[in-house]
Each structure stands twice: as C-alpha cells, then as structure tokens.
Design an enzyme around this catalytic site. Structure first.
Site, short mmCIF file in Angstrom:
data_model
loop_
_atom_site.label_atom_id
_atom_site.label_comp_id
_atom_site.label_asym_id
_atom_site.label_seq_id
_atom_site.Cartn_x
_atom_site.Cartn_y
_atom_site.Cartn_z
N HIS A 209 -11.63 -64.95 36.68
CA HIS A 209 -10.45 -65.47 37.44
C HIS A 209 -9.26 -65.39 36.48
O HIS A 209 -8.53 -66.54 36.19
CB HIS A 209 -10.73 -66.84 37.88
CG HIS A 209 -11.31 -67.96 37.07
ND1 HIS A 209 -10.92 -68.14 35.82
CD2 HIS A 209 -12.49 -68.71 37.34
CE1 HIS A 209 -11.59 -68.99 35.47
NE2 HIS A 209 -12.64 -69.41 36.10
N PHE B 125 -10.68 -79.98 40.99
CA PHE B 125 -10.16 -78.60 40.89
C PHE B 125 -11.05 -77.83 41.84
O PHE B 125 -12.35 -77.94 41.90
CB PHE B 125 -10.16 -78.00 39.54
CG PHE B 125 -9.35 -78.44 38.40
CD1 PHE B 125 -8.03 -78.05 38.52
CD2 PHE B 125 -9.49 -79.51 37.57
CE1 PHE B 125 -6.99 -78.55 37.58
CE2 PHE B 125 -8.66 -79.82 36.87
CZ PHE B 125 -7.33 -79.43 36.73
N HIS C 34 -15.77 -78.83 47.61
CA HIS C 34 -15.87 -80.25 47.03
C HIS C 34 -15.72 -80.97 48.38
O HIS C 34 -14.98 -80.81 49.34
CB HIS C 34 -14.36 -80.49 46.23
CG HIS C 34 -14.53 -79.94 44.87
ND1 HIS C 34 -15.42 -80.45 44.01
CD2 HIS C 34 -13.76 -78.83 44.21
CE1 HIS C 34 -15.20 -79.73 42.94
NE2 HIS C 34 -14.19 -78.83 43.09
N ARG D 233 -23.41 -75.43 43.83
CA ARG D 233 -23.53 -77.16 43.68
C ARG D 233 -25.07 -77.78 43.56
O ARG D 233 -24.99 -78.61 43.04
CB ARG D 233 -22.78 -77.81 44.69
CG ARG D 233 -21.22 -77.51 44.90
CD ARG D 233 -20.63 -77.79 43.74
NE ARG D 233 -19.22 -77.55 43.53
CZ ARG D 233 -18.35 -77.19 42.66
NH1 ARG D 233 -19.13 -76.85 41.52
NH2 ARG D 233 -17.18 -77.01 42.86
N HIS E 250 -19.01 -64.79 41.25
CA HIS E 250 -18.60 -66.24 41.03
C HIS E 250 -18.59 -67.07 42.09
O HIS E 250 -17.42 -67.30 42.68
CB HIS E 250 -16.95 -66.03 40.17
CG HIS E 250 -16.60 -67.26 39.58
ND1 HIS E 250 -15.88 -66.93 38.25
CD2 HIS E 250 -16.93 -68.57 39.69
CE1 HIS E 250 -15.60 -68.18 37.85
NE2 HIS E 250 -16.13 -69.11 38.77
N ASP F 39 -18.69 -71.37 32.88
CA ASP F 39 -17.37 -71.61 33.84
C ASP F 39 -17.18 -73.06 34.20
O ASP F 39 -18.35 -73.68 34.46
CB ASP F 39 -17.64 -70.54 35.01
CG ASP F 39 -16.51 -70.73 36.02
OD1 ASP F 39 -15.60 -70.41 35.59
OD2 ASP F 39 -16.72 -71.47 37.01
N ASP G 85 -14.76 -67.45 43.10
CA ASP G 85 -14.89 -68.86 42.57
C ASP G 85 -14.92 -69.80 43.91
O ASP G 85 -14.24 -70.92 43.68
CB ASP G 85 -13.48 -69.31 41.82
CG ASP G 85 -13.66 -70.26 40.77
OD1 ASP G 85 -14.70 -70.83 40.87
OD2 ASP G 85 -12.60 -70.60 39.97
N ASN H 37 -22.87 -74.51 36.28
CA ASN H 37 -22.35 -75.81 36.14
C ASN H 37 -22.74 -76.84 37.22
O ASN H 37 -22.18 -77.55 37.92
CB ASN H 37 -20.70 -76.05 36.02
CG ASN H 37 -20.13 -75.82 37.28
OD1 ASN H 37 -20.61 -74.89 38.13
ND2 ASN H 37 -18.83 -75.90 37.29
#
Lengths: 434, 314
Positions: free
Chosen positions: A228, A319, A305, A58, A54, A148, A301, A88
């Site tokens: 998760h 998040f 960011h 990006r 996981h 996810d 995970d 994603n």
C-alpha cells in the site's frame, strides 16, 4: 457438469464463448458446443478471477468484525478467487498451526483460495524471526511474509528477514512506516492535519523505509514487496529501484487511487486508514505509477472493523476500510474510465501479477484453454450508488458510501464453481458446517 | 448557532455580536445581583475527560450565573481506556436531562464528533479538544484585547489593524488555533512565533505571518503578545533542547519587555510557567491581562450559553 459463458469480451477484447468443465477452461472461441448451464455474457467483460495480495480476514480472534467465511463471501462478491489473509490475527499467524488453521477454514468456506500470510516476526513484535521455515513447509505452504499493520523497523532484523525468507523462496511484504516518525500519528501530515490538530503521519516516514528496504533488497539479492504505497515520493523511489534492477514489487490500494486527506475534515473515522489518505498530487502520482507499471498491483487492504471501533472519536477509532466488494469498481473509476489503463491491464494488476508475487498457481495464462476456471464477469456499463447494502462481509466500514461507482461484478467462478450469480452470492454447502 | 465547536467559520458579524454579549454578561457580573434567570430549569453538564480545574470552574460559574443547574462528569484519560465510550457517557448525561454538554476531551475533534454524530440532541460546547481548538478561550482573549484597547468605546468594534504576536508551542496549541481564526476574522494582524519543531507544517493558507524568533516578531511593533504555556515534557521529545534555550529565544523576558512599546499588552491563557515562557514580573505588571482573562472567561462562557439558548427560541 459443464458451463458455457456466451459472448463475453475477453479482457475487454473480442467476444468469445468460454466452456468450463470440471473446474477447468476446456474451450475458448466461437463453436464450443452446448452445456448444462449457459450464461449470456454479452456486454460483460471476462477477467481472470481477481487475486488480492492484502486482505484482513480477522479470524482467528476478530470474528466479530469478519470471519474467513464472511470475508471469503465478500471477496467473491468483489470478483476475487484468491485472497491473502494477513497475519495480524489473534493469535498472530507466526507459526504453522495458525496458518494451517486459516488455510483449512478457507478450504471449508470454498468461495476463494485463502492463502495465509505468515508474520515476519514473532507476535509482530519486530524482535525475533517468526517460524518462517515451518510456515513455508506447512500444508498452507506460505510464501508471503508480512508484519502488516506494523513495519519491520529494525534495519538489522529486516536484512536478516529478507535473507532468511529468500532461503525458502518467499517474499517479504513490508508495511513501510518508520515507527519513530509516526508516534501517535492520526492522518497525513499537511495542511489538513495542521488545521484539525491531529498528529501527522509524514510522507517521509513511508518513503525513508522504502528507500532503505530497496537498498537492503539490492544488497541481499532478495525479493521485496512494498504494501500500500501512498505518496508521490514512494512512487519515485520504486521507479528508481526498478531502474537499478532491484527485485521489488509494489502495490496501491483502491482508496489511495481515489480519496484524499481533506475527507478528514469532519473527523469521520470512516476515512481513517493506515497509511493515511494523502493529497490530490499523491493520488495522481499513484495512478500514474500504476499506469506505467512502477506499481505492479492493486490490493485492497480490506480491513473490517465493527461499529464500536468507528463510532467514536477519530483518535480512538481503528485504522482501516473494507474494500473487497468495491475494489474493481474503484479501479474502473480511477484508472479505466480515466483512460490510464485498459481491461487487459486490470487483469494484470488485479490477477496475474498478484498471483505471481504470491506464488498462487493457475493464473499465469488467464482465460486460456487448460487453465483453472477462475473467471470474473463484470458489467462495465452498470453504475451503482455505493452504500453499506452493497457489502457482503461482516463489517460496514466502507468509505465510498454515496459515491456513484461504475461497474458491477455479475458472475464469479472459482475453479468452475459459481460463487456469484447475477450479482448475488451463491449459497455453497459449507464443508465445515455440513 | 446550535453548537460552539470552533472559531473557524464564525463570520465577523457573529463574532462581534458574541463580544458584545460578553460585554453584557461582564456588566451583569458587576451588579449587586450577579445572576440572570436565562437558563432557569436548564441543565449544563460539564463533561471533562481531561484535567482542567480552571476551565471547569469557569464554565460552572457561567452556568450558575445564568441560573442553570450544573452537573459535572470528570474522567481522567481516554474514554476507551476507562471502558465506557464517549457516546455512552453523553447519552447517559442527556438521559439525566442535560440541555448543554460542555466537553473537554484529549482527542482532537471530539466535540465535532459529538455535534455531528446524532448521538444526542443537546447543545455541544467545545471546552478544548486535543490540539484542535479551544473556542471560548479565543472569545475571552479577543474580548480582553478589545476592552483593554478600546475601553468604553469597544462595543460594536472589531480588531482591525491590531497587531498580535502569538508565541510558543503552536503545533500542539488549541488556544493558538482558535485565536488565529477568530482574531483574523476580527481584522487583526496575527504573527505566529515558534521554532520550526513547534510550528505546524503546511500552514501557508492560514491568515497569519510566521516567524521563528520572538525578537524578529517584536521588531515589527506589536499591540499584544500572547505567550502560550510550554509543556516541559516537550524537551524530552526533542522539540527544543532545554528550558534555558527556550526562554532565550521564545520567552517573554524582562529585557524583551523593556524593549517594546510601553503599553504593549502581555497575555497568557494560564496556567503559567513563570520564568519559562513569561517572566514573573511581567505577569504581575500593569501590562499583563492574565487576571482579566480569567474574569472575562466567565462572561464569555455566559455569552456562549446565552447565544446557543437563543437558537432554541428562534
């Protein structure tokens, strides 16, 4: 070229030498001869290369916070040799073109095996199935499918997705979050959210989806992986499902093994993550769930960011936390040093089992002759005061700054290639940059 | 104190001092010359990311009464949706000379983030952050209670033994949170009243009693009832069925008003939904503190500005 790792404790057991040639382990024992490169690994523990099920890399679309190359380097720094890049991105990895792009960029980077995860639904919209068959049969040979970041909330769509993915031998990794129960949710719903006036993310929103999904998995006979999981109740549901023989696996993140929701006290967005940090009771239950095998794996995970998405109010912040570089230290701190598991278990929950769930070849017989030379050497006696300077990726949103953490990844070998040497990332000649 | 973010953590002595300072400021506002020179040469920037004309005007009046220069920034909706971040906005205002930032923001924690971020050196006053706190409202409410209950002997007193019922949308109310902490610190007995849908979970540690119908709370005998504004759109999110049912169980109706002690105070932070959470005749009655609250709001905000300025001198 040949390499010998001298006197490494094999998964916490007796010391032995490991001889590597042409990307493979060719000898393990005491008389393995000489080699071009010799590494003194006395005091170090040899683990099979870690596999993250996981990871958010990006790219494409979010290159300002991470790229496949920078995330691969962060992974190597953390002792990983394979990562699963979540879907994603922008554009979403919901078709063969994007997954093949990610896969190829991973090969070019060369630090780890980058396994693209395919989206379950087009554009993660939760409305129609993504090009699942095309992704499964693409060069990237996708086996893990996940929306996810979003939950496949619609029950009918989830049923069909389980059945359809099973057709191609894959698995759905579900982000379990009832969308209606978590509108605008900001943090764990409880005493702290009540005081802070932040909209709650109730535990039942996770547990209800997991309960529904294990029943759907039982009904359809398909495999389900739960991403998760974060609450004591989720651990109970998974335990019940496994007792019924349902084909379900589950993961926990390092941060859910250590951190609690009271860290939101000062509205520091570094502690904003989805699912949210829970309570001490939940942390204890998740740890026990890993220790007794209810939870199969630890996955990071890793969610980079840029500062602009964390340098703002809590509600405006994104998040997510980065986690590749710190994962092994957190696992040692929360599970090994507490006596809950041993190093062989670490190899199981961070390498062998995630590789099996993700159908990653080369991890089924770790550190044995004939297997790929994916090896992580960790110094369990080292301690590190954690901080952004320990990170190798492009973003610095680690929640562990200031903590004194045990363990340090000293060397990483990916298919025999030295990717981390003496704690520093080795500069590989990038095929893509050459 | 450098900033005024929350009533939680303010100790009893500080709270009483703030109330006494509010009394001093209220006295100033009764004089012929209603201004003090305290903030001459200082700039108070009102930064409102959420509509609130009355709170903004109250802060402006307070700053002007202390001879400050006032600048006002208003922006509807979230800062991010406007394209400029909170950080950039307040840094811009500070560069223009703001010594105090009065922040109203739709996000809980926005004022705390501003105070802790290191983005600016100015004093930060929380003028309401999301569903977290509205500490100057709590100060003016406590001042209103104290002066109405104790009159000329109010100075230096706390609210020990005073029984206060707060009824309404506790879950989403920053007014309720700030009042809970301040009133409890001052020794009052606070009872929160709401349907379970509008009561936060896991608040057993709060220094309050919790009941779910207004009649149950009033049966205990009370000194003041604080009615909170109910957002009508909550009906659409299934927090309660409709206005009539809300009024029936949680509204301050004339029937309920007639049943309580004759001198029971009825408070409302405004703006009121007459006929929904409070009957119009009660709002206009002698027991109502609504207009006092507005008037005391200016004095309370003057007291906060005055107190924070004192930090610079010390």
């Amino acid at each position: 070229m040949s390499t010998i790792i001298r006197k490494a404790s094999i998964m916490g057991g007796d010391p032995a030498d490991i001889r590597i040639e042409d990307g493979q382990i060719v000898a393990v024992g005491v008389n393995v001869g000489g080699a071009d490169v010799e590494i003194d690994a006395s005091g170090l523990i040899a683990l099979p290369g870690l596999v993250d099920l996981h990871t958010h890399l990006r790219e494409p679309g979010g290159e300002s916070s991470e790229t496949i190359l920078s995330g691969s380097r962060a992974a190597a720094a953390g002792g990983f040799t394979a990562v699963h890049a979540m879907a994603n991105t922008s554009p979403v990895a919901d078709n063969a073109n994007v997954v093949d792009y990610v896969y190829r960029k991973g090969l070019e980077a060369g630090y780890v095996e980058v396994r693209p995860v395919g989206a379950v639904t087009h554009n993660l919209a939760g409305e129609s199935l993504a090009d699942i068959g095309a992704m499964a049969r693409s060069t990237a040979a996708v086996t893990v499918f996940s929306d996810d970041g979003k939950c496949v909330g619609d029950s009918l769509l989830m049923r069909r997705a389980l059945e359809y993915v099973a057709t191609f031998g894959g698995v759905i990794a579900q982000h379990a979050q009832d969308p209606r129960l978590t509108i605008d949710a900001q943090m764990n719903e409880g005493a702290m959210s009540a005081e802070l006036g932040l909209a709650g993310w109730p535990r039942v929103a996770e547990e209800a989806i997991i309960a529904r999904d294990v029943l759907l998995a039982e009904y359809t006979g398909a495999r389900l992986h739960v991403c998760h999981l974060s609450t004591a109740g989720s651990v109970e549901v998974i335990r019940w499902a496994k007792q019924r023989g349902i084909q379900v696996t589950a993961e926990a993140t390092p941060h859910h093994l250590l951190l609690t929701d009271d860290l939101a006290q000062n509205y520091n967005p570094l502690f904003k993550v989805n699912p949210p940090l829970r309570t001490r009771d939940d942390v204890e239950a998740v740890r026990r769930g890993v220790a007794d095998g209810t939870i199969d794996i630890v996955a990071t995970d890793h969610a980079p960011h840029g500062s602009a998405t964390k340098d703002c109010t809590w509600s405006d912040a994104s998040f997510g936390m980065v986690g590749l570089e710190s994962a092994l230290s957190i696992v040692q701190h929360a599970l090994v040093d507490t006596g809950l598991i041993g190093w062989a278990d670490v190899a199981r929950i961070m390498s062998t089992t995630p590789a099996r769930i993700g159908s990653v070849d080369g991890y089924d017989a770790p550190l044995t002759v004939g297997s790929l030379a994916n090896i992580t050497l960790v110094d369990p006696s080292a301690t590190t005061v954690w901080g952004a300077d320990k990170l190798a990726g492009r973003s610095t949103n680690t929640p562990f700054t200031g903590l004194t953490l045990p363990g340090r990844v000293v060397h990483t070998f990916f298919r025999g290639t030295h990717t981390v040497r003496d704690g520093s990332i080795v500069e590989l000649s990038q095929a893509g940059n050459a | 104190m450098k900033h005024f973010i929350s009533t939680r953590g303010i100790d009893s002595a500080t709270a009483i001092r703030l109330l006494d300072t509010t009394a001093d400021m209220a006295d100033v506002r009764q004089r012929d010359v209603k201004k003090l020179p305290t903030l001459r040469g200082k700039t108070v920037a009102n930064v409102f990311f959420e509509d609130s004309t009355r709170t903004r005007l109250s802060f402006e009046a307070a700053a002007l009464a202390l001879s400050a220069d006032v600048s006002t920034f208003t922006s509807k909706g979230s800062s991010v949706s406007k394209g400029e971040s909170l950080k950039d906005t307040v840094q811009t205002l500070e560069s223009m000379g703001a010594d105090f930032i009065v922040l109203r923001h739709c996000d809980s924690g926005a004022a705390a983030t501003l105070a802790q971020s290191g983005w600016i050196n100015a004093h930060v006053i929380n003028a309401g952050d999301g569903t977290h706190e509205h500490p100057t409202q709590a100060l003016l409410d406590a001042y209103t209670l104290r002066s109405r209950l104790f009159g000329d002997s109010a100075r230096g007193r706390n609210l020990a033994g005073v029984r206060i019922v707060i009824v309404g949308d506790i879950l989403h109310s920053r007014v309720a949170r700030s009042n809970v902490w301040l009133l409890a610190t001052l020794g009052a007995h606070v009872t929160l009243v709401a349907p379970r849908t509008l009561m936060p979970r896991d608040i057993a540690a709060w220094p309050v009693a919790i009941v779910h119908t207004l009649d149950e709370a009033l049966d205990e005998g009370v000194d003041a009832v604080m009615t909170l504004r109910i957002q009508k759109e909550r009906m659409n999110d299934a927090f309660f069925p409709d206005a009539a049912e809300y009024t029936r169980f949680w509204g301050m109706t004339t029937a309920r008003f007639d049943a309580v002690r004759a001198n029971t105070l009825v408070m409302h932070p405004g703006p009121m939904n007459r006929g929904l959470e409070i009957a119009g005749s009660i709002a206009d009655s002698a027991n109502s503190t609504v207009r006092d609250q507005v008037s005391h709001g200016v004095a309370a905000r003057m007291a906060v500005l005055y107190t924070l300025l004192g930090e610079d001198a010390s």
